[in-house]
Write an enzyme that holds these catalytic residues in place. Structure first.
Site, PDB file in Angstrom:
ATOM      1  N   LYS A  26      38.097   7.988  67.343  1.00  0.00           N
ATOM      2  CA  LYS A  26      37.726   9.159  66.542  1.00  0.00           C
ATOM      3  C   LYS A  26      36.921   8.716  65.346  1.00  0.00           C
ATOM      4  O   LYS A  26      37.302   7.747  64.668  1.00  0.00           O
ATOM      5  CB  LYS A  26      38.976   9.870  66.042  1.00  0.00           C
ATOM      6  CG  LYS A  26      39.556  10.863  66.997  1.00  0.00           C
ATOM      7  CD  LYS A  26      40.719  11.531  66.332  1.00  0.00           C
ATOM      8  CE  LYS A  26      41.119  12.784  67.071  1.00  0.00           C
ATOM      9  NZ  LYS A  26      42.283  13.399  66.452  1.00  0.00           N
ATOM     10  N   GLY A  42      35.850   8.250  61.784  1.00  0.00           N
ATOM     11  CA  GLY A  42      36.718   8.203  60.590  1.00  0.00           C
ATOM     12  C   GLY A  42      37.557   6.946  60.556  1.00  0.00           C
ATOM     13  O   GLY A  42      37.960   6.491  59.487  1.00  0.00           O
ATOM     14  N   GLY A  43      37.868   6.401  61.746  1.00  0.00           N
ATOM     15  CA  GLY A  43      38.536   5.100  61.832  1.00  0.00           C
ATOM     16  C   GLY A  43      39.896   5.015  61.173  1.00  0.00           C
ATOM     17  O   GLY A  43      40.599   6.023  61.014  1.00  0.00           O
ATOM     18  N   GLY A  98      32.123   0.336  73.038  1.00  0.00           N
ATOM     19  CA  GLY A  98      30.866  -0.412  72.991  1.00  0.00           C
ATOM     20  C   GLY A  98      31.096  -1.910  72.998  1.00  0.00           C
ATOM     21  O   GLY A  98      32.140  -2.401  72.545  1.00  0.00           O
ATOM     22  N   ILE A 100      50.446  -2.077  51.908  1.00  0.00           N
ATOM     23  CA  ILE A 100      51.088  -1.320  52.991  1.00  0.00           C
ATOM     24  C   ILE A 100      52.602  -1.362  52.826  1.00  0.00           C
ATOM     25  O   ILE A 100      53.287  -0.336  52.878  1.00  0.00           O
ATOM     26  CB  ILE A 100      50.663  -1.861  54.374  1.00  0.00           C
ATOM     27  CG1 ILE A 100      49.175  -1.578  54.593  1.00  0.00           C
ATOM     28  CG2 ILE A 100      51.519  -1.249  55.496  1.00  0.00           C
ATOM     29  CD1 ILE A 100      48.639  -1.978  55.955  1.00  0.00           C
ATOM     30  N   HIS A 129      43.442  13.767  23.943  1.00  0.00           N
ATOM     31  CA  HIS A 129      44.882  13.655  23.660  1.00  0.00           C
ATOM     32  C   HIS A 129      45.584  14.955  24.053  1.00  0.00           C
ATOM     33  O   HIS A 129      45.087  16.019  23.721  1.00  0.00           O
ATOM     34  CB  HIS A 129      45.084  13.411  22.159  1.00  0.00           C
ATOM     35  CG  HIS A 129      46.528  13.316  21.765  1.00  0.00           C
ATOM     36  ND1 HIS A 129      47.317  12.248  22.110  1.00  0.00           N
ATOM     37  CD2 HIS A 129      47.316  14.179  21.071  1.00  0.00           C
ATOM     38  CE1 HIS A 129      48.533  12.442  21.631  1.00  0.00           C
ATOM     39  NE2 HIS A 129      48.571  13.599  21.003  1.00  0.00           N
TER      40      HIS A 129
HETATM   41  P1  NAI Z   1      48.393  -7.807  52.456  1.00  0.00           P
HETATM   42  O1  NAI Z   1      47.700  -9.037  52.901  1.00  0.00           O
HETATM   43  O2  NAI Z   1      47.907  -7.083  51.270  1.00  0.00           O
HETATM   44  O3  NAI Z   1      49.933  -8.125  52.189  1.00  0.00           O
HETATM   45  C1  NAI Z   1      50.731  -8.791  53.134  1.00  0.00           C
HETATM   46  C2  NAI Z   1      51.885  -9.461  52.410  1.00  0.00           C
HETATM   47  O4  NAI Z   1      52.725 -10.049  53.388  1.00  0.00           O
HETATM   48  C3  NAI Z   1      51.450 -10.558  51.465  1.00  0.00           C
HETATM   49  O5  NAI Z   1      51.977 -10.315  50.185  1.00  0.00           O
HETATM   50  C4  NAI Z   1      52.015 -11.810  52.099  1.00  0.00           C
HETATM   51  O6  NAI Z   1      52.427 -12.787  51.151  1.00  0.00           O
HETATM   52  C5  NAI Z   1      53.212 -11.266  52.880  1.00  0.00           C
HETATM   53  N1  NAI Z   1      53.636 -12.136  53.990  1.00  0.00           N
HETATM   54  C6  NAI Z   1      52.844 -12.772  54.877  1.00  0.00           C
HETATM   55  N2  NAI Z   1      53.601 -13.506  55.726  1.00  0.00           N
HETATM   56  C7  NAI Z   1      54.887 -13.318  55.367  1.00  0.00           C
HETATM   57  C8  NAI Z   1      56.138 -13.800  55.858  1.00  0.00           C
HETATM   58  N3  NAI Z   1      56.188 -14.650  56.894  1.00  0.00           N
HETATM   59  N4  NAI Z   1      57.274 -13.398  55.266  1.00  0.00           N
HETATM   60  C9  NAI Z   1      57.204 -12.539  54.209  1.00  0.00           C
HETATM   61  N5  NAI Z   1      56.071 -12.067  53.702  1.00  0.00           N
HETATM   62  C10 NAI Z   1      54.912 -12.441  54.271  1.00  0.00           C
HETATM   63  O7  NAI Z   1      48.415  -6.872  53.739  1.00  0.00           O
HETATM   64  P2  NAI Z   1      48.905  -5.383  54.006  1.00  0.00           P
HETATM   65  O8  NAI Z   1      49.754  -4.838  52.911  1.00  0.00           O
HETATM   66  O9  NAI Z   1      49.462  -5.422  55.377  1.00  0.00           O
HETATM   67  O10 NAI Z   1      47.555  -4.572  53.988  1.00  0.00           O
HETATM   68  C11 NAI Z   1      46.473  -4.921  54.867  1.00  0.00           C
HETATM   69  C12 NAI Z   1      45.150  -4.606  54.226  1.00  0.00           C
HETATM   70  O11 NAI Z   1      44.983  -3.213  54.078  1.00  0.00           O
HETATM   71  C13 NAI Z   1      45.027  -5.232  52.851  1.00  0.00           C
HETATM   72  O12 NAI Z   1      43.752  -5.765  52.690  1.00  0.00           O
HETATM   73  C14 NAI Z   1      45.239  -4.067  51.928  1.00  0.00           C
HETATM   74  O13 NAI Z   1      44.559  -4.232  50.703  1.00  0.00           O
HETATM   75  C15 NAI Z   1      44.677  -2.911  52.729  1.00  0.00           C
HETATM   76  N6  NAI Z   1      45.358  -1.691  52.315  1.00  0.00           N
HETATM   77  C16 NAI Z   1      45.005  -1.133  51.134  1.00  0.00           C
HETATM   78  C17 NAI Z   1      45.678  -0.023  50.668  1.00  0.00           C
HETATM   79  C18 NAI Z   1      45.306   0.523  49.359  1.00  0.00           C
HETATM   80  O14 NAI Z   1      44.239   0.191  48.843  1.00  0.00           O
HETATM   81  N7  NAI Z   1      46.123   1.391  48.751  1.00  0.00           N
HETATM   82  C19 NAI Z   1      46.759   0.596  51.430  1.00  0.00           C
HETATM   83  C20 NAI Z   1      47.073  -0.099  52.625  1.00  0.00           C
HETATM   84  C21 NAI Z   1      46.367  -1.198  53.043  1.00  0.00           C
END
Ligand code: NAI
Length: 460
Positions: free
Chosen positions: A41, A43-44, A118, A183, A437
């Site tokens: 879809k 929007g991904g 694709g 996440i 304020h």
């Molecule tokens: P992430 O890479 O930000 O966090 C994963 C976490 O898992 C890290 O803190 C890492 O140290 C930990 N981890 C890795 N292996 C582990 C282990 N064996 N045991 C315990 N902890 C461990 O990845 P995340 O949260 O899954 O998000 C994926 C991507 O999606 C990221 O780049 C994130 O920035 C992006 N995202 C951004 C959002 C936002 O901007 N609000 C919301 C959701 C995702």
């Protein structure tokens, strides 16, 4: 196989997520002909499995929190329960409305949307079924997907990813969240607001470990107060599933029982089986390597968004899409400033930042100064009863290079902070700005007043 009947287009884009569709929209606006290929879809991840549905859940969670906390404001109410089917239909309706809008935009800009899977078959063409679509240039924008740990099998039932979590038709009674990035922290926050027992396991010493340490500590304190358990600096050893749920074991021998385990240890590139290697595109662990113009080593192929190494954020995909379309149209756009991309974790409370942490700034500049302004001194924060702080990172006698904020709704403040770091503003220049304020935005002004040596509602 047959060639595209209409002959080569200017741009063939593989993947209709944030990066791909932004490229298509801007390119079409500039008069380029575009074929946009999407297997699922338009929007991904962001629209269907990421930013938008999770933020809808977080908003519903905020309403539940407001009901729980309403007594603090003299409003007596009782939360009767969470109708998750209704929550999900609200969430889905937001996604559907945005999806309809996006589809309309793509149609009205004359972009050809090709529905199907694709595969890159040459430096200038992509095969979709038995059709070959050829372009002057190809953009790879196939995004990312949840990854797991070696030996940790995701069964999508008791051991789940964020995709599964968004499809749950119940609030889990209890959950272990593995990984405390955006996440992990966002789902921990939602489920706790909905009444679940939540335990976070994070390998590094802090929640949101890439953020300023003081922000991580504030989030840890707030989550502890909310009853979210945390095992920090803890290594995951294994999980056993039973009829009742999961038993998670940590390397120090701790065991945690819960209904389910959410694996949130990062996202990896979607690049396998798509013909990239066969066409000679250079990759590193599946990520497509690009130069500062987002070009791969094959001159007619570019790659953007989560597929290339770097921050995986929808707004980065949008920016890269606009940049790439303009550069392919010969406009010579200014390069993207990757140092000043705002980041927000939309938990309760939120964590928002832009620019460098104090540790990264110290590495780059040697000496840095930091200034923290506690939201306890901010009128609006007191009205909202939210705790948090603004921390500034600056070069001594120089510009502000990092802004880090914790508190409810502070994600909305980070755009101003982005102007400050992008324009390399001096603390005294920002201190000149008059903030309305009472607003949370005043906390940015107050932090700069303090850094400029003239604190108003704070001690220096
Ligand atoms: P992430 O890479 O930000 O966090 C994963 C976490 O898992 C890290 O803190 C890492 O140290 C930990 N981890 C890795 N292996 C582990 C282990 N064996 N045991 C315990 N902890 C461990 O990845 P995340 O949260 O899954 O998000 C994926 C991507 O999606 C990221 O780049 C994130 O920035 C992006 N995202 C951004 C959002 C936002 O901007 N609000 C919301 C959701 C995702």
């Amino acid at each position: 196989m047959v060639d595209s009947a209409a002959g080569p287009v200017d741009l063939v884009i593989l993947g209709g997520g944030s990066g791909g569709y932004a490229t298509a929209l801007r390119a079409a606006e500039l008069g380029l002909t575009v074929s946009l290929i999407e297997k699922d879809k338009l929007g991904g991840t962001c629209l269907h499995r990421g930013c938008i549905p999770t933020k809808a859940l977080l908003h519903a969670a905020e309403i539940a929190d407001n009901i729980h906390e309403s007594g603090n404001f003299g409003i007596l109410s009782t939360l009767e329960g969470i109708d998750i089917a209704k929550v999900n239909s609200y969430k889905d309706s937001v996604v559907s409305k945005l999806y309809r809008g996006l589809t309309g935009l793509v149609n009205t800009r004359g972009i050809e949307l090709v529905e199907g899977y694709g595969r890159l078959v040459s430096p200038t063409s992509v095969a979709v079924g038995d059709r070959i679509i050829t372009g002057r240039h190809v953009v790879l924008a196939t995004g990312s997907q949840s990854k797991s740990l070696p030996g940790l099998d995701v069964d999508h039932h008791q051991v789940i990813t964020s995709d599964d979590a968004l499809r749950l038709d119940r609030v889990p009674a209890s959950a272990v969240v593995l990984g405390a990035g955006a996440i992990g922290c966002e789902f921990a926050s939602v489920w706790r607001s909905f009444g679940a027992e939540v335990t976070i396991v994070e390998a590094l010493p802090h929640l949101v470990p890439l953020e300023e340490e003081s922000s991580s500590k504030l989030l840890e304190r707030a989550f502890r107060r909310r009853g979210i358990k945390q095992h920090l600096g803890a290594r995951f050893a294994g999980v056993k599933t039973t009829d009742e749920g999961v038993t998670v074991t940590l390397e120090d021998g701790t065991t945690i029982e819960a209904e389910l385990l959410l694996v949130a240890v990062g996202r990896g590139p979607v690049s396998e089986g798509l013909g990239y290697e066969e066409v000679g595109i250079a990759t590193d662990r599946g990520y497509v390597l690009v130069d500062h113009q987002l070009r791969t080593n094959v001159p007619t192929v570019s790659a953007i968004g989560d597929l290339r190494p770097g921050l995986q954020l929808a707004h980065v995909g949008f920016a890269e899409g606009i940049f790439l379309a303009e550069s392919l149209a010969g406009l010579n756009p200014p390069p993207i400033n990757y140092d000043n991309i705002p980041r927000v974790t939309y938990s309760h409370p939120e964590v928002a930042s832009v620019g460098l942490t104090s540790a990264a700034a110290a590495q780059r500049y040697g000496d840095v100064v930091t200034q923290t302004y506690d939201l306890a001194g901010n009128g609006k924060a007191q009205i909202l009863q939210t705790a948090g702080a603004v921390t500034l990172v600056a070069v001594p006698d120089g510009p502000v290079v990092g802004v880090h904020i914790v508190g409810d709704r502070v994600g909305e403040l980070i755009a101003e902070a982005q102007l400050i770091t992008s324009w390399e503003a001096l603390p005294a220049e920002v201190a000149q700005l008059i903030h309305p304020h009472p607003t949370l935005s005043e906390s940015i002004g107050e932090a700069h007043l303090a850094l400029a040596g003239k604190p108003l509602h704070s001690h220096n």
